[in-house]
Design a protein around this motif. Sequence first.
Motif, short mmCIF file in Angstrom:
data_model
loop_
_atom_site.label_atom_id
_atom_site.label_comp_id
_atom_site.label_asym_id
_atom_site.label_seq_id
_atom_site.Cartn_x
_atom_site.Cartn_y
_atom_site.Cartn_z
N PHE A 52 0.86 -1.18 0.00
CA PHE A 52 0.00 0.00 0.00
C PHE A 52 0.90 1.23 0.00
N VAL A 53 1.50 1.47 -1.14
CA VAL A 53 2.35 2.65 -1.30
C VAL A 53 1.73 3.52 -2.38
N HIS A 54 2.30 4.69 -2.60
CA HIS A 54 1.70 5.59 -3.59
C HIS A 54 1.73 4.94 -4.97
N ASN A 85 3.58 4.31 5.42
CA ASN A 85 3.10 5.49 6.15
C ASN A 85 1.67 5.27 6.64
N ARG A 86 1.14 6.27 7.30
CA ARG A 86 -0.18 6.18 7.90
C ARG A 86 -1.26 5.89 6.85
N GLY A 88 -0.93 4.35 4.08
CA GLY A 88 -0.78 2.96 3.66
C GLY A 88 -1.45 2.00 4.63
N ILE A 89 -1.23 2.21 5.91
CA ILE A 89 -1.81 1.27 6.88
C ILE A 89 -3.33 1.46 6.97
N GLU A 90 -3.80 2.67 6.73
CA GLU A 90 -5.26 2.89 6.69
C GLU A 90 -5.88 2.11 5.54
N ARG A 91 -5.20 2.16 4.37
CA ARG A 91 -5.71 1.39 3.21
C ARG A 91 -5.67 -0.11 3.52
N ALA A 92 -4.60 -0.55 4.17
CA ALA A 92 -4.48 -1.98 4.49
C ALA A 92 -5.64 -2.43 5.37
N VAL A 93 -5.91 -1.65 6.42
CA VAL A 93 -6.98 -2.01 7.35
C VAL A 93 -8.33 -2.02 6.62
N ALA A 94 -8.55 -1.02 5.77
CA ALA A 94 -9.81 -0.94 5.02
C ALA A 94 -9.99 -2.15 4.11
N CYS A 129 2.18 4.93 12.27
CA CYS A 129 1.67 3.65 11.77
C CYS A 129 1.45 2.70 12.95
N ALA A 130 2.45 2.71 13.85
CA ALA A 130 2.39 1.81 15.00
C ALA A 130 1.17 2.13 15.86
#
Length: 315
Positions: A52-54, A85-86, A88-94, A129-130
């Motif tokens: 999940f990067v740009h 980055n933040r 990226g992790i938001e997209r991952a969780v979604a 992110c953590a």
Amino acid sequence: MNITLPDEVIICEVGPRDGLQNEKAVLTAERKIELIERVADAGVTVIEIGSFVHPKAVPAMADTDDVARGIRRRPGVEYRALVLNRRGIERAVAAGILKAKLTVSASPTHSKQNSNRPPAEVLASFEECAEFARQNGVVLSGAISTAFGYYAEGAIGLELIIPLTEAYLAMGVREISMSDSTGFANPKQVYSYMSELMGKYPEVDWTLHAHNTRGLALANIFAAMQAGVKRFDSSFAGIGGCPFAPGASGNVATEDVAGMMEGMGVKTGLDQEKILDIAETVQSLIGHATDSSTLKLRQGRSAVKSSCTSPVSGG
Ligand code: MG
């Protein structure tokens, strides 16, 4: 020499991310999903499905959201993705990803070239992110790239690895992958680094991410096993991993690692035939030969078989 082997090891398939991101041929999300499902069906229990990067930074990974949503999840299989980055992790969780991998370069030069910041600053930027991971039940793992050497510095010393390890630990990361991104490592160095790190940080699950740039990946994996490492990253058909020159090797091939383990009686849980079939599919999808000794052997064997049975060769 007393050889010490574990009963079993965990092979993590990084091909869908670290392999495909370096290929000219960009596969559709459907193709990626199909490959990931076949990898799980072949017995792989840890799969790095994408990043999940740009999308502008890594166009081949722009559809990781669709891939993550589209996979039929197999119980007991960990589907992880790279985030930086933040956002990226938001997209991952979604997209339902519960394991995210961060990465930092041990080489200050590589870090500067890659992210325009020194390693310590990169790690500091992962704090948010953590925090998000903790709030959302996501487990973080951490990679240390160029962990054994880089062109600018030559060998990377453990004094550069230790502060990165401690920063990861402070963030709650308990799984760290030592990545030989440019294939600098040799077996003696791997044994010595991994022994020291495992002794100093027994609470960490250590992974070796070996590259075959100089033909030393399997030797390095074997050396790491002697030090007690039981987790290894590899890529189907041996694709990807930023080979430094055209034709040079990057990631070690999953089928080569699995074959070596099987030959030594170390369990991987992988079905070697299925793994080889996947590697063959991957080669045909990307349209070129790759660095996989086991696959070359299989293809060579079938060529010999057909020529021996053809009337022209005299059967
Ligand atoms: Mg790699």
